[in-house]
Write a protein that holds these residues in place. Structure first.
Motif, PDB file in Angstrom:
ATOM      1  N   GLU A  16      -2.108  11.832  -7.092  1.00  0.00           N
ATOM      2  CA  GLU A  16      -1.437  12.569  -8.218  1.00  0.00           C
ATOM      3  C   GLU A  16       0.198  12.349  -7.779  1.00  0.00           C
ATOM      4  OE1 GLU A  16       1.221  15.627  -9.773  1.00  0.00           O
ATOM      5  OE2 GLU A  16       0.197  16.183  -7.956  1.00  0.00           O
ATOM      6  N   ARG A  17       0.592  12.403  -6.344  1.00  0.00           N
ATOM      7  CA  ARG A  17       1.863  12.157  -6.266  1.00  0.00           C
ATOM      8  C   ARG A  17       2.364  10.580  -6.115  1.00  0.00           C
ATOM      9  NH1 ARG A  17       4.440  17.305  -5.922  1.00  0.00           N
ATOM     10  NH2 ARG A  17       6.227  15.910  -4.965  1.00  0.00           N
ATOM     11  N   VAL A  18       1.389   9.823  -5.707  1.00  0.00           N
ATOM     12  CA  VAL A  18       1.589   8.330  -5.635  1.00  0.00           C
ATOM     13  C   VAL A  18       2.162   7.744  -7.012  1.00  0.00           C
ATOM     14  CG1 VAL A  18       0.622   6.073  -5.057  1.00  0.00           C
ATOM     15  CG2 VAL A  18       0.928   7.942  -3.417  1.00  0.00           C
ATOM     16  N   LYS A  19       1.038   8.378  -8.130  1.00  0.00           N
ATOM     17  CA  LYS A  19       1.366   7.780  -9.433  1.00  0.00           C
ATOM     18  C   LYS A  19       2.692   8.027 -10.113  1.00  0.00           C
ATOM     19  CE  LYS A  19      -3.274   8.250 -10.718  1.00  0.00           C
ATOM     20  NZ  LYS A  19      -4.372   9.046 -11.156  1.00  0.00           N
ATOM     21  N   ARG A  20       3.348   9.089  -9.302  1.00  0.00           N
ATOM     22  CA  ARG A  20       4.576   9.557 -10.061  1.00  0.00           C
ATOM     23  C   ARG A  20       6.089   8.879  -9.445  1.00  0.00           C
ATOM     24  NH1 ARG A  20       5.414  15.895  -9.204  1.00  0.00           N
ATOM     25  NH2 ARG A  20       3.298  16.876  -9.624  1.00  0.00           N
ATOM     26  N   VAL A  21       5.608   7.834  -8.681  1.00  0.00           N
ATOM     27  CA  VAL A  21       6.759   7.214  -7.965  1.00  0.00           C
ATOM     28  C   VAL A  21       7.388   6.263  -8.685  1.00  0.00           C
ATOM     29  CG1 VAL A  21       7.386   5.836  -5.820  1.00  0.00           C
ATOM     30  CG2 VAL A  21       5.512   7.674  -5.474  1.00  0.00           C
ATOM     31  N   GLU A  57      18.891  10.589   2.784  1.00  0.00           N
ATOM     32  CA  GLU A  57      20.268  10.427   2.238  1.00  0.00           C
ATOM     33  C   GLU A  57      20.256   9.021   1.384  1.00  0.00           C
ATOM     34  OE1 GLU A  57      22.212  12.788   1.867  1.00  0.00           O
ATOM     35  OE2 GLU A  57      20.689  14.173   3.023  1.00  0.00           O
ATOM     36  N   LYS A  58      19.961   8.041   2.322  1.00  0.00           N
ATOM     37  CA  LYS A  58      20.097   6.774   1.469  1.00  0.00           C
ATOM     38  C   LYS A  58      18.795   6.043   0.682  1.00  0.00           C
ATOM     39  CE  LYS A  58      20.793   5.240   5.562  1.00  0.00           C
ATOM     40  NZ  LYS A  58      20.879   4.183   6.796  1.00  0.00           N
ATOM     41  N   LYS A  59      17.812   6.840   1.049  1.00  0.00           N
ATOM     42  CA  LYS A  59      16.470   6.183   0.399  1.00  0.00           C
ATOM     43  C   LYS A  59      15.761   7.233  -0.318  1.00  0.00           C
ATOM     44  CE  LYS A  59      15.838   2.552   3.522  1.00  0.00           C
ATOM     45  NZ  LYS A  59      15.025   2.043   4.616  1.00  0.00           N
ATOM     46  N   ALA A  60      15.638   7.200  -1.574  1.00  0.00           N
ATOM     47  CA  ALA A  60      14.935   8.306  -2.476  1.00  0.00           C
ATOM     48  C   ALA A  60      13.579   8.336  -2.204  1.00  0.00           C
ATOM     49  CB  ALA A  60      15.055   7.658  -3.872  1.00  0.00           C
ATOM     50  N   ALA A  61      13.147   7.025  -1.592  1.00  0.00           N
ATOM     51  CA  ALA A  61      11.684   6.961  -1.321  1.00  0.00           C
ATOM     52  C   ALA A  61      11.239   7.827  -0.003  1.00  0.00           C
ATOM     53  CB  ALA A  61      11.100   5.295  -0.794  1.00  0.00           C
ATOM     54  N   ALA A  62      12.067   8.060   1.012  1.00  0.00           N
ATOM     55  CA  ALA A  62      11.882   8.821   2.137  1.00  0.00           C
ATOM     56  C   ALA A  62      12.185  10.399   1.403  1.00  0.00           C
ATOM     57  CB  ALA A  62      13.139   8.659   3.166  1.00  0.00           C
ATOM     58  N   ARG A  63      12.856  10.515   0.805  1.00  0.00           N
ATOM     59  CA  ARG A  63      12.952  11.853   0.137  1.00  0.00           C
ATOM     60  C   ARG A  63      11.748  12.298  -0.612  1.00  0.00           C
ATOM     61  NH1 ARG A  63      17.883  11.040  -1.803  1.00  0.00           N
ATOM     62  NH2 ARG A  63      17.297  10.636  -3.854  1.00  0.00           N
ATOM     63  N   GLN A  64      11.219  11.376  -1.238  1.00  0.00           N
ATOM     64  CA  GLN A  64      10.241  11.415  -2.162  1.00  0.00           C
ATOM     65  C   GLN A  64       8.900  11.875  -1.299  1.00  0.00           C
ATOM     66  OE1 GLN A  64       9.617  10.835  -5.917  1.00  0.00           O
ATOM     67  NE2 GLN A  64       7.598  12.100  -5.387  1.00  0.00           N
ATOM     68  N   LEU A  65       8.759  10.985  -0.323  1.00  0.00           N
ATOM     69  CA  LEU A  65       7.510  11.315   0.705  1.00  0.00           C
ATOM     70  C   LEU A  65       7.637  12.549   1.454  1.00  0.00           C
ATOM     71  CD1 LEU A  65       4.846  10.085   1.866  1.00  0.00           C
ATOM     72  CD2 LEU A  65       6.256   8.659   3.493  1.00  0.00           C
ATOM     73  N   LEU A  66       8.824  13.194   1.859  1.00  0.00           N
ATOM     74  CA  LEU A  66       8.781  14.274   2.419  1.00  0.00           C
ATOM     75  C   LEU A  66       8.515  15.205   1.398  1.00  0.00           C
ATOM     76  CD1 LEU A  66      12.328  14.200   4.441  1.00  0.00           C
ATOM     77  CD2 LEU A  66       9.960  14.611   5.476  1.00  0.00           C
ATOM     78  N   ASP A  67       8.768  15.390   0.161  1.00  0.00           N
ATOM     79  CA  ASP A  67       8.402  16.212  -0.851  1.00  0.00           C
ATOM     80  C   ASP A  67       7.017  16.093  -0.961  1.00  0.00           C
ATOM     81  OD1 ASP A  67      10.895  17.195  -1.470  1.00  0.00           O
ATOM     82  OD2 ASP A  67      11.359  15.694  -3.033  1.00  0.00           O
ATOM     83  N   ASP A  68       6.472  15.070  -1.032  1.00  0.00           N
ATOM     84  CA  ASP A  68       5.145  14.689  -1.181  1.00  0.00           C
ATOM     85  C   ASP A  68       4.015  15.481   0.025  1.00  0.00           C
ATOM     86  OD1 ASP A  68       5.666  13.591  -3.667  1.00  0.00           O
ATOM     87  OD2 ASP A  68       5.377  11.408  -2.885  1.00  0.00           O
ATOM     88  N   LEU A  69       4.566  15.109   1.230  1.00  0.00           N
ATOM     89  CA  LEU A  69       4.073  15.752   2.499  1.00  0.00           C
ATOM     90  C   LEU A  69       4.135  17.495   2.254  1.00  0.00           C
ATOM     91  CD1 LEU A  69       5.073  13.520   5.202  1.00  0.00           C
ATOM     92  CD2 LEU A  69       2.738  13.739   4.051  1.00  0.00           C
ATOM     93  N   ALA A  70       5.351  17.770   1.980  1.00  0.00           N
ATOM     94  CA  ALA A  70       5.284  19.241   2.030  1.00  0.00           C
ATOM     95  C   ALA A  70       4.724  19.949   0.837  1.00  0.00           C
ATOM     96  CB  ALA A  70       6.948  19.648   1.667  1.00  0.00           C
ATOM     97  N   SER A  71       4.237  19.485  -0.340  1.00  0.00           N
ATOM     98  CA  SER A  71       3.767  19.972  -1.140  1.00  0.00           C
ATOM     99  C   SER A  71       2.211  19.859  -0.964  1.00  0.00           C
ATOM    100  CB  SER A  71       4.052  19.312  -2.900  1.00  0.00           C
ATOM    101  OG  SER A  71       3.911  18.120  -2.699  1.00  0.00           O
ATOM    102  N   ALA A  72       1.633  19.416   0.066  1.00  0.00           N
ATOM    103  CA  ALA A  72       0.455  19.198   0.268  1.00  0.00           C
ATOM    104  C   ALA A  72      -0.247  20.368   0.950  1.00  0.00           C
ATOM    105  CB  ALA A  72      -0.110  18.151   1.149  1.00  0.00           C
ATOM    106  N   ARG A  73       0.545  21.370   1.224  1.00  0.00           N
ATOM    107  CA  ARG A  73       0.141  22.659   1.955  1.00  0.00           C
ATOM    108  C   ARG A  73      -0.383  22.516   3.446  1.00  0.00           C
ATOM    109  NH1 ARG A  73       0.817  26.694  -1.232  1.00  0.00           N
ATOM    110  NH2 ARG A  73      -0.861  27.954  -0.170  1.00  0.00           N
ATOM    111  N   ILE A  74       0.420  21.526   4.323  1.00  0.00           N
ATOM    112  CA  ILE A  74      -0.123  21.466   5.492  1.00  0.00           C
ATOM    113  C   ILE A  74      -0.133  23.015   6.211  1.00  0.00           C
ATOM    114  CG2 ILE A  74       0.732  20.441   7.896  1.00  0.00           C
ATOM    115  CD1 ILE A  74       2.207  18.640   6.063  1.00  0.00           C
ATOM    116  N   PRO A  75      -1.268  23.158   6.889  1.00  0.00           N
ATOM    117  CA  PRO A  75      -1.243  24.604   7.632  1.00  0.00           C
ATOM    118  C   PRO A  75      -0.327  24.775   8.388  1.00  0.00           C
ATOM    119  CG  PRO A  75      -3.395  23.126   7.913  1.00  0.00           C
ATOM    120  CD  PRO A  75      -2.513  22.300   7.125  1.00  0.00           C
ATOM    121  N   GLY A  76       0.436  26.078   8.381  1.00  0.00           N
ATOM    122  CA  GLY A  76       1.505  26.528   9.126  1.00  0.00           C
ATOM    123  C   GLY A  76       2.893  26.003   8.413  1.00  0.00           C
TER     124      GLY A  76
END
Lengths: 132, 303
Positions: A16-21, A57-76
């Motif tokens: 779902e997240r990858v399709k949005r890139v 800061e420089k790469k939107a893709a890195a920002r996007q991947l951090l968002d995508d990981l954070a929204s995966a509800r990692i335990p803790g």
């Protein structure tokens, strides 16, 4: 309520997240996704996320991947948003850190699969296994 | 037919890649692991083929008695028995990880094991004299070491393994295990004794996933001088210094005119430390190993 396996949940989230890139971010996003798992294995979770943090800061893709990981509800780490994720990982106690590392490794597999299945060939790089 | 068994120790001298082929996980070429426990292992079939070549110096009759005659035709057609055909008397079991070398901020590296790995090894080592007692499971994260372990930071009383800072307890049984394992390779006794560490099973399970060696490799396109498309991949290996334990079993020779008892078969298979080239990627330096047995007979036998 329909019950899903943890693998299904990770897979659904990743696809779902990858399709949005956006198209123009895809080559960069693919590079970040492909490097994620091996960077965690070689350098540890905190260092792997610090690389993304540095690039965001420089790469939107890195920002996007951090968002995508954070929204995966990692335990803790359920409360951390994308940009907060690296700092939240740095604050985890040892058991939580080990658990989060293993969860991110599992997520990295599904993000990689989702990228391979979703992005067109010309958007993909040198990584083995991506040729059709 | 009565069988005798004898355990062996496998010591990786270079990174060891016993792979499972291509995967769709993080690592393109992962190592083989046991399904339920995720413990890395080297399949007995790999070891048998390599040991067979390493023992070419045996008289031909004995060599055939141990390993069985080579098929005359490869593939399924070669499965048909011919006159004088017989099975080999030697059974080569899988080698399972018993200690994983892990980067340590103090003392360079530790040889890390866990109560579960040692308990599984105890089953294989049964019958040998002096096998140490089982180590109790403890609440982790925690590391247990013997006296004089060089990987413990003296001013902190902690162990810094990869990403993990672990509290340390001294326990004599840890040193006993290190000394016992080193009986198969006496020249390595100091190295094993001063670096052997037993962590809790949870921490070990984390290290099994995250502390193996991962190498990125590429193939260069000779026309462009850069990486060929689709030719960047990651390979996993057990790091150099890894220790694995397995079991050889044997029955009497089944070869006519070559009478060997089970003990003779094992003596010939393990007659001296064998230098083996195991697993894949040999041409890039992977898989140099030593295989050694503990001195003295094993009392374990089965029918």
């Amino acid at each position: 309520m329909t019950r899903l396996t943890r693998e299904q949940q990770r897979a659904l989230h990743a696809y779902e997240r990858v399709k949005r890139v956006p198209e123009k971010e895809r080559p960069d996003y693919e590079t970040q996704v492909n490097a994620l798992g091996s960077t965690v294995l070689r350098n540890g979770l905190a260092a792997a996320l610090a690389f993304l943090e540095r690039d965001q800061e420089k790469k939107a893709a890195a920002r996007q991947l951090l968002d995508d990981l954070a929204s995966a509800r990692i335990p803790g780490l359920q409360r951390a948003r994308g940009a907060e994720l690296p700092d939240a990982v740095r604050r985890l106690e040892l058991r939580g850190y080990m658990l989060a590392t293993r969860e991110v490794l599992q997520l990295a597999i599904w993000f990689r699969r989702a990228v391979q299945a979703t992005f067109k060939k010309k958007e993909q790089g040198h990584v083995a296994g991506v040729e059709s | 037919m009565s069988m005798e068994t004898r355990p062996y120790l496998l010591h990786a001298l270079s990174p060891l890649h016993a792979g499972t082929g291509r995967s769709v996980g993080i690592i393109d070429l992962p190592i083989a692991r046991l399904r339920a426990t995720n413990i890395p292992f080297i399949p007995g079939s790999s070891i048998k083929g390599v040991l067979r070549e390493a023992r070419r110096g045996l008289p031909e009759g004995e060599w055939e008695a141990l390993f069985g005659p080579l098929r005359k035709v490869s593939g399924a057609e070669g499965d048909e028995a011919w006159e004088g055909d017989h099975a080999g008397a030697l059974v080569v079991g899988d080698a399972r990880l018993v200690a994983l070398p892990v980067r340590s901020f103090v003392g360079t590296f530790a040889l890390v094991s866990s109560p579960l790995l040692l308990e599984l090894a105890r089953r294989d080592l049964k019958g040998l004299e002096g096998v140490p007692e089982r180590l109790k499971r403890v609440e982790g994260p925690l590391a247990r070491v013997g006296k004089g372990n060089v990987t413990v930071a003296p001013e902190h009383g902690k162990l810094f393994l990869e990403d993990l800072d672990l509290d340390v307890q001294e326990e004599p049984a840890v040193e006993a295990w290190a000394r016992f394992l080193a009986r198969a390779l006496p020249e390595e006794e100091e190295l094993m004794r001063e670096r052997f560490v037993v962590v809790d099973d949870e921490t070990m399970s984390f290290l099994l996933e995250t502390a193996t060696q991962v190498d990125t490799r590429v193939r260069i396109d000779s026309t462009t001088g850069s990486v060929a498309e689709g030719a960047l991949w990651q390979e996993e290996s057990l790091p150099a210094e890894t220790l694995l334990v397995g079991v050889l079993a044997a029955g009497p020779s089944l070869r006519q005119k070559t009478p060997l008892g089970a003990g003779d078969v094992l003596n010939r298979a393990l007659r001296e430390t064998a230098w083996l080239q195991l697993g894949g990627k040999a041409t890039v330096g992977r898989g140099r190993c030593r295989m050694a047995a503990w001195p003295g007979p094993s009392k374990e036998s089965r029918r």
